[in-house]
Motif scaffolding. Structure first.
Motif, PDB file in Angstrom:
ATOM      1  N   GLU B 134       0.851  -8.500   1.943  1.00 61.38           N
ATOM      2  CA  GLU B 134       1.200  -8.171   3.325  1.00 61.38           C
ATOM      3  C   GLU B 134       1.074  -6.676   3.564  1.00 61.38           C
ATOM      4  O   GLU B 134       0.553  -6.209   4.561  1.00 61.38           O
ATOM      5  CB  GLU B 134       2.658  -8.575   3.602  1.00 61.38           C
ATOM      6  CG  GLU B 134       2.854 -10.050   3.844  1.00 61.38           C
ATOM      7  CD  GLU B 134       2.138 -10.494   5.097  1.00 61.38           C
ATOM      8  OE1 GLU B 134       1.414 -11.495   5.032  1.00 61.38           O
ATOM      9  OE2 GLU B 134       2.275  -9.818   6.128  1.00 61.38           O
ATOM     10  N   PHE B 135       1.607  -5.937   2.602  1.00 60.46           N
ATOM     11  CA  PHE B 135       1.574  -4.482   2.679  1.00 60.46           C
ATOM     12  C   PHE B 135       0.128  -3.983   2.738  1.00 60.46           C
ATOM     13  O   PHE B 135      -0.212  -3.107   3.526  1.00 60.46           O
ATOM     14  CB  PHE B 135       2.309  -3.931   1.456  1.00 60.46           C
ATOM     15  CG  PHE B 135       2.072  -2.476   1.190  1.00 60.46           C
ATOM     16  CD1 PHE B 135       1.308  -2.076   0.106  1.00 60.46           C
ATOM     17  CD2 PHE B 135       2.625  -1.507   2.006  1.00 60.46           C
ATOM     18  CE1 PHE B 135       1.104  -0.747  -0.155  1.00 60.46           C
ATOM     19  CE2 PHE B 135       2.418  -0.165   1.745  1.00 60.46           C
ATOM     20  CZ  PHE B 135       1.654   0.215   0.663  1.00 60.46           C
ATOM     21  N   ALA B 136      -0.710  -4.585   1.913  1.00 60.01           N
ATOM     22  CA  ALA B 136      -2.114  -4.156   1.884  1.00 60.01           C
ATOM     23  C   ALA B 136      -2.783  -4.397   3.224  1.00 60.01           C
ATOM     24  O   ALA B 136      -3.623  -3.622   3.660  1.00 60.01           O
ATOM     25  CB  ALA B 136      -2.867  -4.889   0.782  1.00 60.01           C
ATOM     26  N   LEU B 137      -2.385  -5.493   3.867  1.00 62.23           N
ATOM     27  CA  LEU B 137      -2.998  -5.803   5.149  1.00 62.23           C
ATOM     28  C   LEU B 137      -2.666  -4.766   6.202  1.00 62.23           C
ATOM     29  O   LEU B 137      -3.390  -4.577   7.167  1.00 62.23           O
ATOM     30  CB  LEU B 137      -2.534  -7.177   5.643  1.00 62.23           C
ATOM     31  CG  LEU B 137      -3.244  -8.353   4.995  1.00 62.23           C
ATOM     32  CD1 LEU B 137      -2.642  -9.645   5.487  1.00 62.23           C
ATOM     33  CD2 LEU B 137      -4.727  -8.309   5.309  1.00 62.23           C
ATOM     34  N   LYS B 138      -1.536  -4.089   6.027  1.00 61.96           N
ATOM     35  CA  LYS B 138      -1.142  -3.112   7.031  1.00 61.96           C
ATOM     36  C   LYS B 138      -1.967  -1.836   6.946  1.00 61.96           C
ATOM     37  O   LYS B 138      -1.883  -0.978   7.811  1.00 61.96           O
ATOM     38  CB  LYS B 138       0.342  -2.751   6.849  1.00 61.96           C
ATOM     39  CG  LYS B 138       1.297  -3.847   7.226  1.00 61.96           C
ATOM     40  CD  LYS B 138       2.670  -3.253   7.583  1.00 61.96           C
ATOM     41  CE  LYS B 138       3.518  -4.243   8.373  1.00 61.96           C
ATOM     42  NZ  LYS B 138       3.898  -5.418   7.611  1.00 61.96           N
ATOM     43  N   PHE B 139      -2.712  -1.700   5.892  1.00 66.36           N
ATOM     44  CA  PHE B 139      -3.487  -0.488   5.719  1.00 66.36           C
ATOM     45  C   PHE B 139      -4.793  -0.580   6.484  1.00 66.36           C
ATOM     46  O   PHE B 139      -5.704  -1.278   6.093  1.00 66.36           O
ATOM     47  CB  PHE B 139      -3.775  -0.266   4.222  1.00 66.36           C
ATOM     48  CG  PHE B 139      -2.911   0.783   3.611  1.00 66.36           C
ATOM     49  CD1 PHE B 139      -1.552   0.562   3.463  1.00 66.36           C
ATOM     50  CD2 PHE B 139      -3.452   1.977   3.195  1.00 66.36           C
ATOM     51  CE1 PHE B 139      -0.745   1.531   2.903  1.00 66.36           C
ATOM     52  CE2 PHE B 139      -2.644   2.954   2.631  1.00 66.36           C
ATOM     53  CZ  PHE B 139      -1.287   2.732   2.483  1.00 66.36           C
ATOM     54  N   GLY B 140      -4.857   0.168   7.558  1.00 68.81           N
ATOM     55  CA  GLY B 140      -6.099   0.180   8.308  1.00 68.81           C
ATOM     56  C   GLY B 140      -6.816   1.487   8.068  1.00 68.81           C
ATOM     57  O   GLY B 140      -6.434   2.266   7.203  1.00 68.81           O
ATOM     58  N   PRO B 141      -7.854   1.747   8.847  1.00 68.81           N
ATOM     59  CA  PRO B 141      -8.629   2.972   8.629  1.00 68.81           C
ATOM     60  C   PRO B 141      -7.778   4.231   8.701  1.00 68.81           C
ATOM     61  O   PRO B 141      -8.020   5.179   7.942  1.00 68.81           O
ATOM     62  CB  PRO B 141      -9.666   2.963   9.754  1.00 68.81           C
ATOM     63  CG  PRO B 141      -9.564   1.669  10.430  1.00 68.81           C
ATOM     64  CD  PRO B 141      -8.385   0.929   9.931  1.00 68.81           C
ATOM     65  N   TYR B 142      -6.776   4.267   9.597  1.00 68.88           N
ATOM     66  CA  TYR B 142      -5.970   5.479   9.700  1.00 68.88           C
ATOM     67  C   TYR B 142      -5.274   5.776   8.379  1.00 68.88           C
ATOM     68  O   TYR B 142      -5.254   6.910   7.905  1.00 68.88           O
ATOM     69  CB  TYR B 142      -4.900   5.326  10.785  1.00 68.88           C
ATOM     70  CG  TYR B 142      -5.441   4.962  12.135  1.00 68.88           C
ATOM     71  CD1 TYR B 142      -5.125   3.736  12.721  1.00 68.88           C
ATOM     72  CD2 TYR B 142      -6.272   5.821  12.833  1.00 68.88           C
ATOM     73  CE1 TYR B 142      -5.615   3.392  13.959  1.00 68.88           C
ATOM     74  CE2 TYR B 142      -6.768   5.483  14.072  1.00 68.88           C
ATOM     75  CZ  TYR B 142      -6.437   4.266  14.634  1.00 68.88           C
ATOM     76  OH  TYR B 142      -6.931   3.914  15.851  1.00 68.88           O
ATOM     77  N   GLU B 143      -4.691   4.731   7.811  1.00 71.71           N
ATOM     78  CA  GLU B 143      -3.951   4.927   6.577  1.00 71.71           C
ATOM     79  C   GLU B 143      -4.876   5.266   5.417  1.00 71.71           C
ATOM     80  O   GLU B 143      -4.563   6.117   4.588  1.00 71.71           O
ATOM     81  CB  GLU B 143      -3.129   3.666   6.231  1.00 71.71           C
ATOM     82  CG  GLU B 143      -1.897   3.444   7.095  1.00 71.71           C
ATOM     83  CD  GLU B 143      -2.221   2.864   8.458  1.00 71.71           C
ATOM     84  OE1 GLU B 143      -3.372   2.426   8.633  1.00 71.71           O
ATOM     85  OE2 GLU B 143      -1.353   2.864   9.332  1.00 71.71           O
TER      86      GLU B 143
END
Lengths: 162, 492
Positions: B134-143
């Protein structure tokens, strides 16, 4: 090269490089899909290199002034542990030849030659045993070749042998 | 519960255990030889697994994976050439320690903490995967941008004496990576019309060139060839280090393993960044940061715990979401698909037994890796006795073959030469080369995510700061750069 100048010179080289980089990136057309084209990063990096090279030049000049005559002599003497420039150039030439002819003449021959010559260049009179080097070169090359070609089925340039 | 036990038990057959063992050994060989990569090992063995059942096939591949990523430390410590990009940070302290005659200890530390780092991430994998996914999914280009930008600025920390030179070196690495097609639009940059450059330089030949060839040239320079790498003859007890030293490293190890797992979880970022970040974290939270780079335990422990922890981490998105974390996991995904298995959220339900078999295989492979490398320490240290001038030509030849086999083109071999010259010149003028390679790796990731992020936000830079994780990382990095440069100028 005298150590006291070293930083100043390299700094200048990088400064020129940064200008060159920036100019080159001006030519990168805006093939624009996004606000920032492919020209953005090169420009930013060029500016970064420019700033850093100026810092390095400034530091270099400061160091040069601080050192005065005596200290710079000491540093010069230290760096005069003889550098065997000949060997470096030979090694470079050898490597370049190896790479350039690897395709045409083939892996086995070129690698054997390379290893033999490289070992000869790097060794000094005490340890120069040409026969031993030749043996090592041939055995290692053939082993490598067999493992890669027969063991792994990887294509290796055969050159004039194949 | 039945599934867990069933899964574990299913690997305990002579055939499968042997497969894991063979996989680990081959993996270690490929990982330790610079020029040969873990990905290559997996690619070569993938066809062999076609005819096997899923459990056997995956066991072999997992052995390769674990062996490959830990094997890199051997060449990193003994020769200062990272066997895999994940071992770059191991060269910082591993090589100096070996040079001080403590090669056995360096190897021992690296091996034991590789094992333990791997275990930590496997445990996390087994128990916490869904949450981490879940945490990994929250990582988008900004992060992603924030993270890689942060890492880039931190490069200065591994620079050694001169921060400006370190940063400059990092930027040079980025420039080298920019040669070729730009991310997103593929526009050719800095190719000057030479089509050979359109694809840019490959990472592995670049590393070999910068580390190995430059070292070769530096060796050629020296007039009196030290015919023997002097090794103090000393008895290596066990793994070469004491229980007391082990205890001292526990905090470091735990922190590094968690960082490693966390970064491994993020698809697209792997062992190299993980080990680097762990190393930097260790350095910055240590009571003696100035000792880092001189050959202290902490450096090796941090780097090796993290890069093996990244393995378990990378498997989390693979198994739970079907998203591969790096090239090797992408190949593992291929392996799974070939056997008719689709990784994803339902994997645990539909193929529970296989998943637990994979976990079991991971643990067993880890143990085998420990054992194999333990017996290997004495052998490896003997390798140091071979005079450098004899060892290097052979290694270079192997590297060249390995690099050629990447794409079957001479250009990759040429890359070795070019980067070798660059690395040599930089070393001579006291510019550190590790930042250059790190810049080479991080540059493209940074640019890609910067531009992606801007595409999402329609050109607004502000969006980067609105996202808490990204904003925090970016501001931290900028402050760090300004602060260190200022300090550097003042000191001089």
């Amino acid at each position: 090269m005298d150590k006291k100048y070293s930083d100043i010179v390299t700094g200048c080289v990088f400064l020129v490089l940064s200008v060159f980089l920036y100019i080159t990136s001006l030519r990168i057309a805006d093939a624009n899909v996004s606000k920032l084209g492919p020209d953005f990063m090169p420009k930013i990096v060029a500016i970064g290199i420019g700033i850093l090279s100026i810092i390095i030049i400034v530091n270099g000049i400061r160091r040069y002034k601080e050192m005065g005559v005596d200290k710079s002599e000491i540093i010069n003497n230290k760096s005069k542990e003889k550098i065997n420039k000949k060997n470096v150039i030979f090694t470079l030439l050898l490597l370049s030849t190896y790479v350039l002819f690897l395709d045409k003449i083939g892996f086995i021959i070129m690698t054997i030659l390379y290893m033999l010559l490289q070992l000869t260049i790097l060794s000094d009179d005490k340890t120069k045993h040409i026969k031993k080097f030749a043996a090592i070169s041939i055995i290692t090359t053939l082993t490598l070749y067999s493992i890669f070609v027969y063991g792994f089925n990887i294509l290796i340039p055969a050159g004039i042998l194949g | 519960m039945g599934m867990i036990i069933g899964g574990f038990v299913s690997i305990f057959s002579i055939k499968i255990i042997s497969l894991i063992f063979i996989g680990v050994i081959i993996g270690i060989i490929f990982g330790s030889i610079p020029g040969l990569t873990t990905a290559m090992a997996v690619v070569l063995c993938l066809p062999i697994t076609f005819g096997m059942d899923p459990v056997s096939g995956m066991s072999l591949l997992i052995g390769l994976y674990i062996g490959g990523f830990s094997g890199g430390l051997i060449a990193a410590i003994l020769l200062k050439i990272p066997g895999t990009p994940a071992s770059i940070a191991t060269t910082f302290d591993g090589y100096p320690m070996a040079q001080q005659g403590k090669a056995g200890k360096a190897l021992g530390l690296g091996i034991v903490f590789s094992f333990m780092g791997g275990l930590v991430s496997i445990i996390i994998l087994i128990f916490v995967s869904p949450i981490l996914a879940e945490f990994a999914l929250k990582f988008g280009p900004y992060e992603y941008f924030g993270l890689s930008f942060f890492a880039l600025t931190m490069i200065a920390s591994v620079a050694g004496k001169s921060i400006s030179k370190g940063l400059l070196s990092g930027l040079i690495g980025m420039v080298l990576a920019m040669i070729g097609a730009a991310p997103i639009d593929g526009y050719p940059r800095l190719t000057f019309g030479l089509h050979a450059l359109d694809g840019g330089f490959e990472l592995v030949p670049a590393i070999i060139g910068m580390f190995a060839v430059s070292e070769l040239l530096l060796t050629a320079e020296r007039y009196s060839k030290d015919t023997k790498g002097e090794i103090k003859e000393y008895k290596i007890k066990g793994f070469g280090f004491s229980i007391k030293e082990f205890k001292e490293q526990i905090v470091n190890f735990l922190r590094s393993s968690i960082i490693g797992t966390g970064i491994g979880v993020l698809p697209g970022i792997g062992g190299a960044l993980a080990s680097l970040m762990a190393y930097l974290a260790a350095k910055n939270s240590s009571k003696y940061p100035e000792k880092f780079g001189t050959g202290i335990n902490d450096g090796i422990v941090a780097s090796e715990s993290a890069n093996n922890a990244a393995i378990g981490g990378a498997l989390i998105p693979l198994l739970t979401l079907g998203i591969p974390g790096d090239t090797v996991t992408a190949l593992l995904l291929g392996g799974l698909t070939l056997h008719g298995i689709t990784p994803g959220p339902l994997l645990f339900q539909t193929e529970g037994k296989l998943v637990y078999a994979i976990f079991a295989a991971l643990i067993v492979a880890n143990i085998f890796m420990l054992i194999a490398e333990f017996f290997g320490i004495r052998v490896f240290v003997k390798l140091l006795k071979i005079p450098k001038f004899m060892l290097f030509p052979v290694i270079i030849a192997i590297c060249i073959v390995g690099s050629y086999s990447l794409n079957n083109r001479i250009f990759d071999v040429l890359t070795i030469l070019i980067f070798g010259i660059i690395g040599y010149l930089m070393s001579k003028k006291e510019y550190p080369i590790s930042p250059a390679i790190l810049g080479f790796i991080l540059g493209p990731i940074t640019e890609l995510n910067l531009r992606r992020g801007l595409m999402y936000s329609n050109g607004s830079f502000l969006a980067f700061f609105k996202k808490p994780i990204a904003g925090f990382l970016i501001i931290l990095s900028i402050m760090f750069v300004i602060f260190t440069l200022w300090k550097n100028i003042r000191e001089n």
